[in-house]
Design a protein around this motif. Structure first.
Motif, PDB file in Angstrom:
ATOM      1  N   ALA A 207       0.837  -1.319   0.058  1.00 19.89           N
ATOM      2  CA  ALA A 207      -0.106  -0.015   0.098  1.00 19.89           C
ATOM      3  C   ALA A 207       0.816   1.181  -0.100  1.00 19.89           C
ATOM      4  O   ALA A 207       0.656   2.069  -0.675  1.00 19.89           O
ATOM      5  CB  ALA A 207      -1.088   0.050   1.007  1.00 19.89           C
ATOM      6  N   LYS A 208       1.822   1.262   0.794  1.00 19.18           N
ATOM      7  CA  LYS A 208       2.832   2.580   0.955  1.00 19.18           C
ATOM      8  C   LYS A 208       3.649   2.699  -0.667  1.00 19.18           C
ATOM      9  O   LYS A 208       3.626   3.713  -0.912  1.00 19.18           O
ATOM     10  CB  LYS A 208       3.717   2.233   1.995  1.00 19.18           C
ATOM     11  CG  LYS A 208       3.175   2.305   3.383  1.00 19.18           C
ATOM     12  CD  LYS A 208       4.348   2.128   4.363  1.00 19.18           C
ATOM     13  CE  LYS A 208       3.994   2.443   5.799  1.00 19.18           C
ATOM     14  NZ  LYS A 208       4.746   2.040   6.801  1.00 19.18           N
ATOM     15  N   ARG A 209       3.890   1.543  -0.863  1.00 18.04           N
ATOM     16  CA  ARG A 209       4.533   1.679  -2.264  1.00 18.04           C
ATOM     17  C   ARG A 209       3.609   2.104  -3.441  1.00 18.04           C
ATOM     18  O   ARG A 209       4.074   2.964  -4.365  1.00 18.04           O
ATOM     19  CB  ARG A 209       5.341   0.329  -2.605  1.00 18.04           C
ATOM     20  CG  ARG A 209       6.608   0.190  -1.865  1.00 18.04           C
ATOM     21  CD  ARG A 209       7.317  -1.060  -2.525  1.00 18.04           C
ATOM     22  NE  ARG A 209       6.879  -2.444  -1.979  1.00 18.04           N
ATOM     23  CZ  ARG A 209       6.436  -3.221  -2.673  1.00 18.04           C
ATOM     24  NH1 ARG A 209       6.406  -3.073  -4.261  1.00 18.04           N
ATOM     25  NH2 ARG A 209       6.083  -4.444  -2.243  1.00 18.04           N
ATOM     26  N   ALA A 210       2.429   1.643  -3.337  1.00 16.25           N
ATOM     27  CA  ALA A 210       1.344   2.220  -4.471  1.00 16.25           C
ATOM     28  C   ALA A 210       1.093   3.408  -4.065  1.00 16.25           C
ATOM     29  O   ALA A 210       0.926   4.570  -5.322  1.00 16.25           O
ATOM     30  CB  ALA A 210       0.112   1.330  -4.324  1.00 16.25           C
ATOM     31  N   VAL A 211       0.963   4.113  -2.868  1.00  7.35           N
ATOM     32  CA  VAL A 211       0.840   5.503  -2.663  1.00  7.35           C
ATOM     33  C   VAL A 211       1.860   6.391  -3.237  1.00  7.35           C
ATOM     34  O   VAL A 211       1.511   7.236  -3.943  1.00  7.35           O
ATOM     35  CB  VAL A 211       0.323   5.706  -1.236  1.00  7.35           C
ATOM     36  CG1 VAL A 211       0.569   7.318  -0.929  1.00  7.35           C
ATOM     37  CG2 VAL A 211      -0.875   5.122  -0.832  1.00  7.35           C
ATOM     38  N   ALA A 212       3.062   5.923  -2.818  1.00  7.78           N
ATOM     39  CA  ALA A 212       4.210   6.742  -3.281  1.00  7.78           C
ATOM     40  C   ALA A 212       4.316   6.817  -5.041  1.00  7.78           C
ATOM     41  O   ALA A 212       4.724   7.845  -5.402  1.00  7.78           O
ATOM     42  CB  ALA A 212       5.371   6.149  -2.511  1.00  7.78           C
ATOM     43  N   ALA A 213       4.117   5.572  -5.594  1.00  7.35           N
ATOM     44  CA  ALA A 213       4.162   5.546  -7.065  1.00  7.35           C
ATOM     45  C   ALA A 213       3.099   6.676  -7.840  1.00  7.35           C
ATOM     46  O   ALA A 213       3.185   7.130  -8.594  1.00  7.35           O
ATOM     47  CB  ALA A 213       4.051   4.195  -7.432  1.00  7.35           C
ATOM     48  N   ILE A 214       1.799   6.612  -7.105  1.00  5.40           N
ATOM     49  CA  ILE A 214       0.828   7.410  -7.636  1.00  5.40           C
ATOM     50  C   ILE A 214       0.967   8.810  -7.540  1.00  5.40           C
ATOM     51  O   ILE A 214       0.913   9.897  -8.212  1.00  5.40           O
ATOM     52  CB  ILE A 214      -0.457   6.780  -7.086  1.00  5.40           C
ATOM     53  CG1 ILE A 214      -0.851   5.555  -7.512  1.00  5.40           C
ATOM     54  CG2 ILE A 214      -1.612   7.982  -7.457  1.00  5.40           C
ATOM     55  CD1 ILE A 214      -2.115   5.050  -7.012  1.00  5.40           C
ATOM     56  N   SER A 278      -6.875   1.324   1.039  1.00  4.54           N
ATOM     57  CA  SER A 278      -5.831   2.029   1.640  1.00  4.54           C
ATOM     58  C   SER A 278      -5.474   3.268   0.722  1.00  4.54           C
ATOM     59  O   SER A 278      -5.259   4.517   0.991  1.00  4.54           O
ATOM     60  CB  SER A 278      -4.491   1.473   1.772  1.00  4.54           C
ATOM     61  OG  SER A 278      -4.473   0.325   2.657  1.00  4.54           O
ATOM     62  N   LEU A 279      -5.598   3.081  -0.884  1.00  3.60           N
ATOM     63  CA  LEU A 279      -5.584   3.948  -1.596  1.00  3.60           C
ATOM     64  C   LEU A 279      -6.477   5.174  -1.368  1.00  3.60           C
ATOM     65  O   LEU A 279      -6.274   6.432  -1.558  1.00  3.60           O
ATOM     66  CB  LEU A 279      -5.602   3.520  -3.163  1.00  3.60           C
ATOM     67  CG  LEU A 279      -4.620   2.515  -3.519  1.00  3.60           C
ATOM     68  CD1 LEU A 279      -4.762   2.091  -4.887  1.00  3.60           C
ATOM     69  CD2 LEU A 279      -3.307   3.312  -3.529  1.00  3.60           C
ATOM     70  N   TYR A 280      -7.891   4.664  -1.153  1.00  2.00           N
ATOM     71  CA  TYR A 280      -8.759   5.578  -0.857  1.00  2.00           C
ATOM     72  C   TYR A 280      -8.754   6.526   0.068  1.00  2.00           C
ATOM     73  O   TYR A 280      -8.792   7.569   0.011  1.00  2.00           O
ATOM     74  CB  TYR A 280     -10.357   4.945  -1.046  1.00  2.00           C
ATOM     75  CG  TYR A 280     -11.593   5.815  -0.989  1.00  2.00           C
ATOM     76  CD1 TYR A 280     -11.995   6.347  -2.116  1.00  2.00           C
ATOM     77  CD2 TYR A 280     -11.920   6.047   0.304  1.00  2.00           C
ATOM     78  CE1 TYR A 280     -13.073   7.177  -2.164  1.00  2.00           C
ATOM     79  CE2 TYR A 280     -13.170   7.115   0.336  1.00  2.00           C
ATOM     80  CZ  TYR A 280     -13.637   7.400  -0.652  1.00  2.00           C
ATOM     81  OH  TYR A 280     -14.692   8.382  -0.552  1.00  2.00           O
ATOM     82  N   LEU A 281      -8.329   5.956   1.279  1.00  2.00           N
ATOM     83  CA  LEU A 281      -8.171   6.730   2.611  1.00  2.00           C
ATOM     84  C   LEU A 281      -7.272   7.804   2.243  1.00  2.00           C
ATOM     85  O   LEU A 281      -7.459   8.846   2.650  1.00  2.00           O
ATOM     86  CB  LEU A 281      -7.862   5.969   3.649  1.00  2.00           C
ATOM     87  CG  LEU A 281      -8.873   4.735   4.079  1.00  2.00           C
ATOM     88  CD1 LEU A 281      -8.169   3.891   5.248  1.00  2.00           C
ATOM     89  CD2 LEU A 281     -10.119   5.712   4.850  1.00  2.00           C
ATOM     90  N   HIS A 282      -5.865   7.395   1.417  1.00  2.00           N
ATOM     91  CA  HIS A 282      -5.006   8.294   1.427  1.00  2.00           C
ATOM     92  C   HIS A 282      -5.383   9.543   0.577  1.00  2.00           C
ATOM     93  O   HIS A 282      -5.251  10.760   0.707  1.00  2.00           O
ATOM     94  CB  HIS A 282      -3.667   7.622   0.829  1.00  2.00           C
ATOM     95  CG  HIS A 282      -2.509   8.633   0.640  1.00  2.00           C
ATOM     96  ND1 HIS A 282      -1.762   9.014   1.674  1.00  2.00           N
ATOM     97  CD2 HIS A 282      -2.191   9.305  -0.537  1.00  2.00           C
ATOM     98  CE1 HIS A 282      -0.939   9.850   1.272  1.00  2.00           C
ATOM     99  NE2 HIS A 282      -1.163  10.028  -0.050  1.00  2.00           N
ATOM    100  N   PHE A 283      -5.851   9.149  -0.792  1.00  2.00           N
ATOM    101  CA  PHE A 283      -6.179  10.219  -1.718  1.00  2.00           C
ATOM    102  C   PHE A 283      -7.405  10.898  -1.450  1.00  2.00           C
ATOM    103  O   PHE A 283      -7.710  12.000  -2.036  1.00  2.00           O
ATOM    104  CB  PHE A 283      -6.049   9.646  -3.371  1.00  2.00           C
ATOM    105  CG  PHE A 283      -4.667   9.369  -3.483  1.00  2.00           C
ATOM    106  CD1 PHE A 283      -3.695  10.225  -3.781  1.00  2.00           C
ATOM    107  CD2 PHE A 283      -4.398   7.721  -3.634  1.00  2.00           C
ATOM    108  CE1 PHE A 283      -2.636  10.000  -4.199  1.00  2.00           C
ATOM    109  CE2 PHE A 283      -2.916   7.611  -3.725  1.00  2.00           C
ATOM    110  CZ  PHE A 283      -2.046   8.586  -4.219  1.00  2.00           C
ATOM    111  N   ASN A 284      -8.312  10.524  -0.689  1.00  2.00           N
ATOM    112  CA  ASN A 284      -9.361  11.305  -0.121  1.00  2.00           C
ATOM    113  C   ASN A 284      -8.830  12.238   0.551  1.00  2.00           C
ATOM    114  O   ASN A 284      -9.456  13.382   0.607  1.00  2.00           O
ATOM    115  CB  ASN A 284     -10.746  10.216   0.374  1.00  2.00           C
ATOM    116  CG  ASN A 284     -11.809  11.197   0.950  1.00  2.00           C
ATOM    117  OD1 ASN A 284     -12.332  11.580   0.089  1.00  2.00           O
ATOM    118  ND2 ASN A 284     -12.081  11.092   2.364  1.00  2.00           N
ATOM    119  N   ALA A 285      -7.993  12.121   1.659  1.00  2.00           N
ATOM    120  CA  ALA A 285      -7.510  12.937   2.395  1.00  2.00           C
ATOM    121  C   ALA A 285      -6.680  14.085   1.722  1.00  2.00           C
ATOM    122  O   ALA A 285      -7.125  15.076   1.772  1.00  2.00           O
ATOM    123  CB  ALA A 285      -6.639  12.404   3.415  1.00  2.00           C
TER     124      ALA A 285
END
Length: 399
Positions: A207-214, A278-285
Motif C-alpha cells: 500500500a505504501k509503495r502504491a501510494v508513493a508511486a501514484i 488504503s488508496l482511497y483513505l490516502h487520496f480522499n485526504a
C-alpha cells in the motif's frame, strides 16, 4: 425555442469554435454565463493523461475530455485499429496508440481511454509537460457496482449475491479471466499487483509503495463521491472555465439495480479490497487538502452551486423529461449506452424541437463512450475507419 436554446448553449460552453484562438486553448467569450480562468496567472492545459478507472464515474470525465478536445481540434491518443480501449488489461505499451509507431501523428494532446497504467510507456507518447490525473471511488460502493456490471465474469457469475461472493473468497481464483475486476480493481488499473488482502503480511508495504508511486506519477487524484467538487478542482488546476467541466452522468445505472450494503458487508469489502481501501483513505485526504490550498471551502461551495445551476439549465434545454431514462424508453439508437451484466445503464432522450446546432451540442453531452470514440477515430483517421461491427470489450461480462 430555436434561437433561445442555441444562445444558452453557446454561452454555456462555446462549442465548435474552430478558430486559431480556440485551438490555442484561450478561454471562451468573457460574456459567458460561467466564469473564465485568469490567463494572467495561468494558461489552459491541453496536454492531459486521464487514467480511466472502472466504475468511478470515469465515463463522464471521458466525455468532458472528448468535448474539450474536439472543440479545440486537439489530437487524442486513441486505440490502434478497431480497439475501443488501449488493450486493457495488458499493461500499456506505446504502440497501442494509433499513429504513434508510424509517426503519422506528431503531437498527442489527450490520452483518456481505458488502460492499465505504465508511466514509462505513456511518457513515450505524451509531451513532457503533460498533466496526469485519475479518479477513485469508495471500494464499498465500487464493488457493489462492479458486481452488477461485471456479473458475467467467472469471479462473480456463480455467486447469488455480493455477500455470497464475499463469504466464499477462499474459492477465488486469481488466474481466472478478468479476476482483477473483483479484487482491488483500482490498484490493478494503476498498474499494481491486485492480489492483496488485509491479512497479507505485505499489505502495508504494498500500500505504501502504491501510494508513493501514484503521488510521483500523477498530479491530481479526484474522488467520485465528490464529483462536482472534483470538477471544480480540476477546472482550477487545468486553468479551464466552468463551462468546460459541465456534464451529464454517463454509463450510470438505474436505481432499481442498486443495492444497499450492510455495515457488516462493508467491513468485509474493506478487508477483501484492502489495497484499494488504503488508496482511497490516502487520496480522499489529499483531495481535500488540495481543495483547501487551491480553491478554498467557501469558494468551492459557491462554484459547485454555479456548476449545478448551469447543468440544470442545460438539462432543461437538451433533455426530454429533464433527466436519464432506461434503455427501453430511449428513442435514438445513436445515444444508446452499452448494457452489461445485470445493470440497467440509462441514457437520454433529446427534445425533438431543437435546432440543428443545439442538437449537435446536446448530442455531444449525451453520447456514450463507444459511439464518441468511433466518432473521434473517424475524424482523426478517416481513411482507416471501415464500417465494421465492433464488439465492446465488456460484452464478455454479460450474465
Amino acid at each position: 425555442m430555436r434561437g433561445n436554446s442555441f444562445q444558452l448553449l453557446d454561452k454555456a460552453f462555446n462549442f465548435f469554435r474552430h478558430s486559431d484562438t480556440a485551438r490555442r486553448g484561450v478561454p471562451p467569450d468573457p460574456n459567458s454565463v460561467a466564469d473564465v480562468p485568469n490567463t494572467a496567472t495561468c494558461h489552459p492545459q491541453s496536454h492531459i493523461v486521464f487514467l480511466k478507472t472502472h466504475k468511478t464515474a470515469s465515463s463522464t470525465v471521458l466525455n468532458i475530455l472528448y468535448r474539450y478536445g474536439e472543440s479545440r481540434n486537439l489530437t487524442f491518443a486513441l486505440p490502434v485499429g478497431q480497439a475501443m480501449h488501449l488493450f486493457y488489461p495488458k499493461l500499456f505499451e506505446s504502440h497501442f496508440v494509433e499513429g504513434f509507431s508510424s509517426g503519422r501523428v506528431k503531437e498527442f494532446h489527450i490520452m483518456c481511454n481505458h488502460m492499465r497504467f505504465r508511466k514509462a510507456e505513456v511518457a513515450k507518447v505524451m509531451p513532457e509537460d503533460t498533466f496526469y490525473f485519475s479518479i477513485i471511488r469508495h471500494p464499498v460502493t465500487m464493488i457493489e457496482s462492479s458486481f452488477s456490471y461485471f456479473k458475467g465474469i467467472p469471479a462473480f457469475s456463480n455467486s447469488r449475491s455480493l455477500e455470497d461472493f464475499l463469504d466464499n473468497t477462499n474459492n477465488f481464483k486469481d488466474s481466472a479471466p478478468w479476476s482483477f475486476l473483483a479484487h482491488n480493481n483500482l490498484a490493478f488499473d494503476f498498474g499494481f499487483d491486485h492480489n492483496v488482502t488485509a491479512d497479507a503480511d505485505d499489505h502495508e508495504d504494498k500500500a505504501k509503495r502504491a501510494v508513493a508511486a501514484i503521488e510521483r506519477d500523477f498530479h491530481l487524484i479526484l474522488v467520485s463521491e465528490y464529483f462536482d467538487e472534483s470538477m471544480i478542482l480540476l477546472k482550477h488546476v487545468l486553468c479551464w472555465s466552468l463551462q468546460d467541466v459541465v456534464s451529464f452522468k454517463l454509463n450510470s445505472r438505474s436505481n432499481r439495480t442498486r443495492h444497499q450494503i450492510s455495515p457488516n458487508t462493508a467491513e468485509k469489502i474493506k478487508r477483501w479490497n484492502a489495497l484499494d481501501w488504503s488508496l482511497y483513505l490516502h487520496f480522499n485526504a489529499t483531495f481535500w487538502q488540495k481543495v483547501e490550498s487551491v480553491v478554498g471551502r467557501e469558494q468551492m461551495k459557491s462554484e459547485v452551486s454555479q456548476l449545478r445551476e448551469l447543468q440544470d439549465k442545460l438539462a432543461n434545454t437538451c433533455l426530454k423529461g429533464g433527466g436519464a431514462v432506461d434503455p427501453s424508453q430511449m428513442k435514438d439508437a445513436g445515444l444508446m449506452p452499452a448494457q452489461s451484466g445485470t445493470a440497467v445503464i440509462q441514457g437520454y432522450n433529446l427534445k425533438p424541437d431543437l435546432d440543428s446546432q443545439t442538437r449537435t451540442q446536446c448530442q455531444r453531452l449525451t453520447t456514450p463512450e463507444l459511439q464518441y470514440t468511433e466518432r473521434l477515430k473517424s475524424l482523426q483517421f478517416p481513411v482507416q475507419q471501415k464500417q465494421v461491427k465492433r464488439m465492446p470489450f465488456f460484452s464478455v461480462f454479460k450474465a
